[in-house]
Design a protein around this motif. Structure first.
Motif, short mmCIF file in Angstrom:
data_model
loop_
_atom_site.label_atom_id
_atom_site.label_comp_id
_atom_site.label_asym_id
_atom_site.label_seq_id
_atom_site.Cartn_x
_atom_site.Cartn_y
_atom_site.Cartn_z
N LYS A 148 1.66 6.59 -6.94
CA LYS A 148 0.59 7.52 -7.28
C LYS A 148 1.06 8.96 -7.15
O LYS A 148 0.80 9.81 -8.02
CB LYS A 148 -0.62 7.27 -6.39
CG LYS A 148 -1.81 8.16 -6.69
CD LYS A 148 -2.97 7.85 -5.76
CE LYS A 148 -4.15 8.76 -6.05
NZ LYS A 148 -5.30 8.49 -5.11
N ALA A 149 1.77 9.28 -6.06
CA ALA A 149 2.27 10.65 -5.87
C ALA A 149 3.30 10.99 -6.93
O ALA A 149 3.37 12.13 -7.41
CB ALA A 149 2.89 10.78 -4.48
N TRP A 170 2.31 1.69 -3.40
CA TRP A 170 1.29 2.18 -4.34
C TRP A 170 1.06 3.67 -4.16
O TRP A 170 0.92 4.42 -5.13
CB TRP A 170 -0.02 1.42 -4.11
CG TRP A 170 -1.15 1.93 -4.94
CD1 TRP A 170 -1.40 1.67 -6.25
CD2 TRP A 170 -2.19 2.81 -4.50
NE1 TRP A 170 -2.53 2.33 -6.67
CE2 TRP A 170 -3.04 3.04 -5.62
CE3 TRP A 170 -2.49 3.42 -3.29
CZ2 TRP A 170 -4.15 3.84 -5.53
CZ3 TRP A 170 -3.60 4.23 -3.21
CH2 TRP A 170 -4.43 4.43 -4.32
N ARG A 171 1.04 4.15 -2.93
CA ARG A 171 0.85 5.58 -2.68
C ARG A 171 2.03 6.38 -3.22
O ARG A 171 1.85 7.49 -3.75
CB ARG A 171 0.67 5.83 -1.18
CG ARG A 171 -0.67 5.32 -0.64
CD ARG A 171 -0.76 5.51 0.86
NE ARG A 171 -2.05 5.10 1.37
CZ ARG A 171 -2.36 5.05 2.67
NH1 ARG A 171 -1.45 5.41 3.58
NH2 ARG A 171 -3.57 4.65 3.06
N LYS A 172 3.24 5.86 -3.07
CA LYS A 172 4.40 6.57 -3.61
C LYS A 172 4.35 6.65 -5.13
O LYS A 172 4.67 7.68 -5.71
CB LYS A 172 5.69 5.87 -3.16
CG LYS A 172 6.03 6.08 -1.69
CD LYS A 172 7.37 5.45 -1.36
CE LYS A 172 7.77 5.74 0.08
NZ LYS A 172 9.08 5.13 0.44
N VAL A 194 0.84 -1.20 0.00
CA VAL A 194 0.00 0.00 0.00
C VAL A 194 0.87 1.26 0.00
O VAL A 194 0.60 2.23 -0.72
CB VAL A 194 -0.95 -0.01 1.21
CG1 VAL A 194 -1.66 1.33 1.35
CG2 VAL A 194 -1.99 -1.12 1.06
N ARG A 195 1.93 1.23 0.80
CA ARG A 195 2.82 2.39 0.83
C ARG A 195 3.51 2.60 -0.51
O ARG A 195 3.65 3.74 -0.99
CB ARG A 195 3.87 2.20 1.93
CG ARG A 195 4.71 3.44 2.16
CD ARG A 195 5.72 3.24 3.26
NE ARG A 195 6.73 2.25 2.88
CZ ARG A 195 7.80 1.99 3.63
NH1 ARG A 195 7.95 2.61 4.79
NH2 ARG A 195 8.67 1.10 3.22
N GLU A 200 1.47 11.84 -10.13
CA GLU A 200 0.85 13.16 -10.02
C GLU A 200 1.89 14.26 -10.18
O GLU A 200 1.62 15.31 -10.77
CB GLU A 200 0.14 13.28 -8.67
CG GLU A 200 -1.10 12.39 -8.56
CD GLU A 200 -1.72 12.47 -7.17
OE1 GLU A 200 -1.09 13.08 -6.27
OE2 GLU A 200 -2.82 11.91 -6.98
#
Length: 368
Positions: free
Chosen positions: A311-312, A307-309, A304-305, A315
């Motif tokens: 995604k950021a 995936w968030r990285k 999950v971590r 962006e």
């Protein structure tokens, strides 16, 4: 219809009352056992596929593989030597009158389950060795992305031609990548010790079956304790490895999602069949389920971590898209011609300037 006697059935002796118990088939328990058997097989397939698809076993601890294989071997020989299993084998062999084939299959279902589990982990051990990075290999992380738009620009300016492999088994050698965490000889030693352990237990079990059958029950209990201890220790190096890597790599999360609840269901099924007398057979799966559940939670958190990285990072690339588009198009306002300031550039002009312009030397553009 009775089953044809198995050669060597004289080694197994079961009282007639035990064979009568096997005639009384519990259809519900048998259905659950069949479901668990196929569940065990299916649960290991994601791990096999992940190693083969990534063509790497990086992320799996050699100690995890060694302890898991030896634990499975102990569990398999444990259930083979338990009194209940020996009674089932004797009745199926026809030594005491025999039982129907369907009832025989139900009686031997526990042995089949543990055997399939051991065989599947044995395949993991072989894949671990086959796809383990050699000492000359460089770890490749295909899902790794640049950390910022500036590093993305640098990677765009770097030649994309991969250097020639330096080892026949090596896909590519990328400068600056990380070497394997453990030497290749450790993977070879892991397989060698596992095979030696299997051979020793096979010979020892055969000796006890033939010459000292009274020692089989204590021997089974010792194997059960060894399997439980090894299974407990097995997940500790993998938990440490996953925690240090902050990623699962070749460790399969779908496999753990299936196996964690399946371990408790399997333990309950074995306990229902063997009772408290067979505690050494099902206790190992209770311990395994608890430790694997902890590893599963850790792996999900890291995924999950990550995936968030990612995604950021995407962006941030979208926010900086104009700069990247300007690089790809050769600068704003340059449609088929040279941008402002390009005409006065020569071989002595610095490639990196302060104005963020594109220098053109010998017909090639450079980012400044």
């Amino acid at each position: 219809m009775d089953v044809t006697p198995i050669p060597g059935a004289s080694l197994f002796v079961a009282p007639p009352s035990k064979c009568d118990e096997f005639h009384r088939l519990n259809k519900v328990n048998f259905g659950v056992s069949i479901f668990i058997l196929f569940g065990i097989l299916v649960s290991y397939l994601p791990q096999h596929y992940r190693i083969i698809a990534r063509r790497s076993s990086e992320g799996l601890s050699p100690y995890f593989v060694l302890l898991g294989t030896t634990s499975g071997t102990c569990a398999f020989f444990n259930i083979l030597t338990l009194q209940g299993s020996r009674d089932a084998i004797a009745c199926c062999a026809g030594a005491e009158g025999g039982i129907p084939a369907f009832a025989c299959g139900a009686a031997l279902m526990g042995i089949a389950q543990v055997g399939v589990q051991w065989a599947c982990f044995f395949v993991i051990m072989l894949l671990f060795l086959i796809f383990y990075p050699r000492d000359t290999d460089i770890e490749q992380l295909p899902d790794r992305q640049p950390d910022s738009p500036s590093t993305m620009r640098t990677s765009l300016l770097t030649p994309t031609t991969s250097p020639a492999p330096t080892h026949p088994r090596e896909p590519h050698a990328h400068p600056g990548a990380k070497p394997p965490a453990h030497p290749y000889r450790l993977a070879v030693l892991t397989v060698a010790l596992s095979l030696t352990h299997l051979l020793i237990l096979f010979l020892l079990t055969l000796f006890l079956y033939t010459l000292a059958p009274r020692a089989l029950t204590p021997f089974a209990n010792v194997l059960g304790l060894c399997a439980s201890v090894l299974a407990s220790i097995q997940y500790l190096p993998q938990i440490v490895t996953t925690f240090r890597l902050r990623a699962v790599h070749s460790l399969s999360i779908p496999m753990m999602c299936i196996q964690t609840p399946g371990s408790f269901v399997w333990a309950a099924s074995l306990a229902a069949r063997l009772g408290w007398a067979g505690w050494s057979a099902w206790l190992v799966y209770v311990v395994t389920g608890c430790l694997q559940g902890g590893l599963l939670v850790m792996g999900i958190m890291f995924e999950v971590r990550a995936w968030r990285k990612r995604k950021a990072r995407v962006e941030s690339w979208d926010a900086d898209g104009e700069g990247i588009e300007s690089y790809h198009s050769g600068g704003a306002g340059s449609e088929g011609g040279e941008s402002e300031g390009e005409a006065d550039v020569n071989e002595r002009t610095p490639l990196v300037g302060s104005g963020g312009r594109v220098a053109k030397i010998n017909g090639q553009r450079r980012l400044s």
